[in-house]
Scaffold this active site. Structure first.
Site, short mmCIF file in Angstrom:
data_model
loop_
_atom_site.label_atom_id
_atom_site.label_comp_id
_atom_site.label_asym_id
_atom_site.label_seq_id
_atom_site.Cartn_x
_atom_site.Cartn_y
_atom_site.Cartn_z
N GLU A 48 74.00 -5.77 14.50
CA GLU A 48 74.27 -7.20 14.51
C GLU A 48 73.16 -7.84 15.34
OE1 GLU A 48 78.11 -8.36 16.06
OE2 GLU A 48 77.58 -10.48 15.83
N ARG A 84 79.45 8.14 20.58
CA ARG A 84 78.32 7.36 21.09
C ARG A 84 77.57 8.11 22.17
NH1 ARG A 84 78.56 1.29 21.75
NH2 ARG A 84 79.52 0.72 19.81
N LYS A 131 76.21 -4.02 24.79
CA LYS A 131 75.48 -5.28 24.75
C LYS A 131 76.09 -6.34 25.66
CE LYS A 131 74.05 -5.08 19.92
NZ LYS A 131 74.40 -5.58 18.58
P1 ATP Z 1 77.47 -2.30 21.85
O1 ATP Z 1 78.83 -1.73 21.64
O2 ATP Z 1 76.56 -1.46 22.66
O3 ATP Z 1 77.50 -3.67 22.35
P2 ATP Z 1 77.40 -2.61 19.09
O4 ATP Z 1 78.05 -1.43 18.49
O5 ATP Z 1 78.24 -3.80 19.17
O6 ATP Z 1 76.76 -2.26 20.46
P3 ATP Z 1 75.82 -3.02 16.77
O7 ATP Z 1 74.69 -3.92 16.56
O8 ATP Z 1 77.09 -3.25 16.05
O9 ATP Z 1 76.10 -2.99 18.32
O10 ATP Z 1 75.38 -1.52 16.59
C1 ATP Z 1 74.69 -1.04 15.50
C2 ATP Z 1 74.99 0.42 15.33
O11 ATP Z 1 74.62 1.14 16.50
C3 ATP Z 1 76.47 0.66 15.11
O12 ATP Z 1 76.60 1.41 13.93
C4 ATP Z 1 76.92 1.44 16.30
O13 ATP Z 1 77.83 2.43 15.91
C5 ATP Z 1 75.64 2.06 16.83
N1 ATP Z 1 75.70 2.24 18.28
C6 ATP Z 1 75.91 1.30 19.21
N2 ATP Z 1 75.94 1.84 20.43
C7 ATP Z 1 75.74 3.17 20.28
C8 ATP Z 1 75.66 4.29 21.19
N3 ATP Z 1 75.80 4.14 22.50
N4 ATP Z 1 75.44 5.52 20.67
C9 ATP Z 1 75.30 5.67 19.35
N5 ATP Z 1 75.36 4.68 18.45
C10 ATP Z 1 75.58 3.44 18.90
MG MG Z 2 79.55 -2.88 17.14
#
Ligand code: ATP
Ligand code: MG
Length: 566
Positions: free
Chosen positions: A32, A265, A275
């Site tokens: 996103e 993760r 984030k």
């Molecule tokens: P955050 O939870 O850190 O704020 P998010 O998941 O909201 O991040 P997205 O932009 O939705 O951020 O993430 C894009 C992809 O990255 C998603 O498919 C998510 O599963 C993956 N992702 C986010 N954080 C991690 C992590 N710590 N380890 C592995 N994959 C991750």
């Molecule tokens: Mg997410």
């Protein structure tokens, strides 16, 4: 040795073997665009990208941009830059959920027509109340049934009309939602008539004012995968209990259905990685923006001097699994050290200079020594380093009254200057209040190049810089952003932000650097002998370089491993 396949590749191997999806493999990374990416995202990027590569498949970059209030083109650009840097080439396969808004709308009407979605006038608070919540009953977590919305039984015609009015902008933000009609008593809360559309009179960074209703992530995600023909939708564990909902939507629509595979993760000690938390660090000024080298964002790690190869190596070592774990930050540092050891040219740099005068070295004389650029890489060759009567050494390399195990310079003691001569400390010059300002030393001309012809030994070799030739620069030294392993673990009433280490950045203003460091480009990396790996910061100006320490030479990971092995 037979390679062990991780559980994701085992699943895909089987799919390919069975000829599912016609044997195709097509993955995606779906960020996103609402923040900069962090090292956790790199795990997802590399995993998806590599799998596509390994199976000769395709890899999409898809922006899941369904929330206009938080997203921007700036973030989308930054995300692309990070992928390029990591080497995850999406070629021209760049897609946007916002390009599918019309298709998603059409599908929503289709669900309404099937009697599987309805317009609801409950407020967001009322919706969440009537959906109920999970409660703890002894050791079990139970989810008592929710209650149906009073708008649940609206006719298809009424729903269609109201939904079209929603799109036409007739209602205020939050006045209505479109909800899937599933089961308000379902044990999985995500299945209790989830919201598919909300009203938001907000401009979207790509679609402008074309829409005032926006799909929720839940409604968009699976369908976006379907539109793109994704075969394996690899995501983190928090999506596991959304899977039944995605399945339900796709079954209702009768469209292509990717296999979703969840993995744990990446978590790292001494930092935070969501984030939301990173945004707070930036907004409240605990760090200096997203690219502050203390941050775990990719843009910051790049500035700090991390290499994409080190990050890839790190991800390989960490592997993928279904169970949550926290990886030692020291492992990440170990990986960058291993990589830079092989390719970072060595340089002499004195971070905390102490003046040394070689009293028996003729004034005005100077000579050049050949210094090895990289002992790990003979092809890197040598360079010339000037030597003269006045030098700088590291202040910590001298002790007036040394303890037993201190082998460096001390009164009367002899040490080697790297590539140059043996010197002996003859006299210590101090200010009236006792601060050492200068050492007066003698050198032995027969030790030129670093060895004594009579075979006598010294116990220490120091780095040094000729005072007359030195370039003055700035070094920024970094510690963990959080002093504690788990910054989020706080007592009741405490704030995790208080765990920020106020000394995570130490700026060293007047470093003395060998003259070859006068002309450097941002992003260039070096090993300052005995001091660590450094990367040129964009704040550098001609003749005034600024260096970020990427990592020290101390390998705490080796130590941790040794400790755990015993
Ligand atoms: P955050 O939870 O850190 O704020 P998010 O998941 O909201 O991040 P997205 O932009 O939705 O951020 O993430 C894009 C992809 O990255 C998603 O498919 C998510 O599963 C993956 N992702 C986010 N954080 C991690 C992590 N710590 N380890 C592995 N994959 C991750
Ligand atoms: Mg997410």
């Amino acid at each position: 040795m037979e390679e062990t396949r991780d559980f994701i590749r085992q699943i895909i191997d089987e799919d390919v073997k069975q000829g599912r999806y016609g044997g195709r493999v097509h993955t995606r990374f779906p960020p996103e665009p609402n923040a900069y990416l962090h090292i956790g995202h790199a795990k997802s990027i590399l995993l998806n990208y590599r799998i596509a590569q390994e199976y000769g498949g395709k890899f999409n970059l898809r922006f899941d941009d369904t929330n206009p209030q938080k997203e921007s083109a700036e973030y989308a650009e930054a995300i692309k830059e990070d992928l390029r840097w990591l080497g995850a080439d999406w070629e021209d396969r760049e897609f946007y959920a916002s390009d599918y808004f019309e298709q998603l709308y059409v599908w929503a009407e289709k669900l309404i027509e099937k009697g599987k979605a309805y317009v609801c006038d409950l407020s967001p608070e009322e919706i969440s109340e009537t959906r109920g919540k999970a409660i703890r009953d002894g050791d079990r977590v139970i989810t008592p049934p929710g209650t149906d919305s009073p708008y649940r039984e609206r006719s298809v015609e009424e729903n269609l009309e109201l939904f079209r009015n929603m799109r036409a902008g007739e209602y205020a933000d939050g006045a209505k939602t479109l909800r899937a009609k599933i089961d308000m008593a379902h044990p999985n809360l995500n299945m209790r008539d989830p919201v598919m559309y909300r009203i938001l009179h907000a401009a979207h960074y790509r679609t402008g004012d074309a829409w005032c209703i926006y799909p929720t992530y839940d409604w968009a995600h699976g369908q976006c995968d379907a539109i793109e023909g994704i075969t394996h939708s690899i995501c983190s564990l928090e999506f596991e209990n959304h899977r039944p909902l995605y399945d339900w939507f796709l079954e209702q629509l009768g469209v292509h259905h990717a296999r979703q595979i969840e993995f744990a993760r990446l978590n790292l000690t001494h930092t935070v990685m969501s984030k939301r938390l990173l945004l707070r660090l930036v907004r409240e000024g605990h760090t200096d923006r997203w690219d502050d080298p203390r941050m775990p964002t990719l843009i910051a790690m790049r500035r700090r001097g991390y290499t994409p190869e080190a990050i890839a190596d790190f991800m390989n070592r960490v592997g993928v699994s279904k169970s949550e774990s926290v990886v030692e930050h020291a492992l990440l540092e170990h990986c960058v050290r291993q990589d830079l050891n092989l390719r970072a040219p060595r340089r002499l740099a004195v971070l905390d200079p102490l003046r040394v005068v070689i009293t028996n070295y003729p004034e005005g004389q100077e000579e050049m020594f050949d210094a090895i650029n990289n002992p790990e890489d003979p092809a890197a060759g040598t360079r010339k380093v000037p030597f003269s009567r006045e030098l700088y050494i590291e202040r910590e390399d001298f002790m007036e009254d040394p303890p037993k195990k201190y082998f460096r310079l001390a009164p009367g003691r002899e040490v080697r200057l790297r590539y140059a001569y043996f010197i002996r400390c003859e006299e210590v010059v101090k200010t009236p209040d006792g601060r050492i300002t200068e050492l007066r030393c003698s050198y032995d001309p027969t030790t030129r190049g670093g060895d004594a012809p009579d075979g006598r030994k010294v116990k220490a070799t120091l780095h040094w810089v000729s005072a007359r030739h030195a370039v003055c620069g700035v070094a920024r030294l970094y510690e963990h952003l959080f002093g504690v392993e788990n910054p989020l673990k706080v007592e009741e009433g405490q704030d995790w932000i208080d765990n920020v280490n106020p000394e995570a950045l130490v700026t060293v203003p007047d470093c003395m650097l060998e003259p070859s460091l006068a002309e450097v480009e941002p992003g260039q990396r070096f090993q300052f002998e005995r001091k660590g790996y450094f990367c040129v910061d964009p704040d550098s100006r001609p003749g005034a370089p600024v260096f970020n320490r990427t990592a020290t030479l101390r390998d705490t990971w080796q130590k941790l491993r040794a400790r755990n092995a015993t």
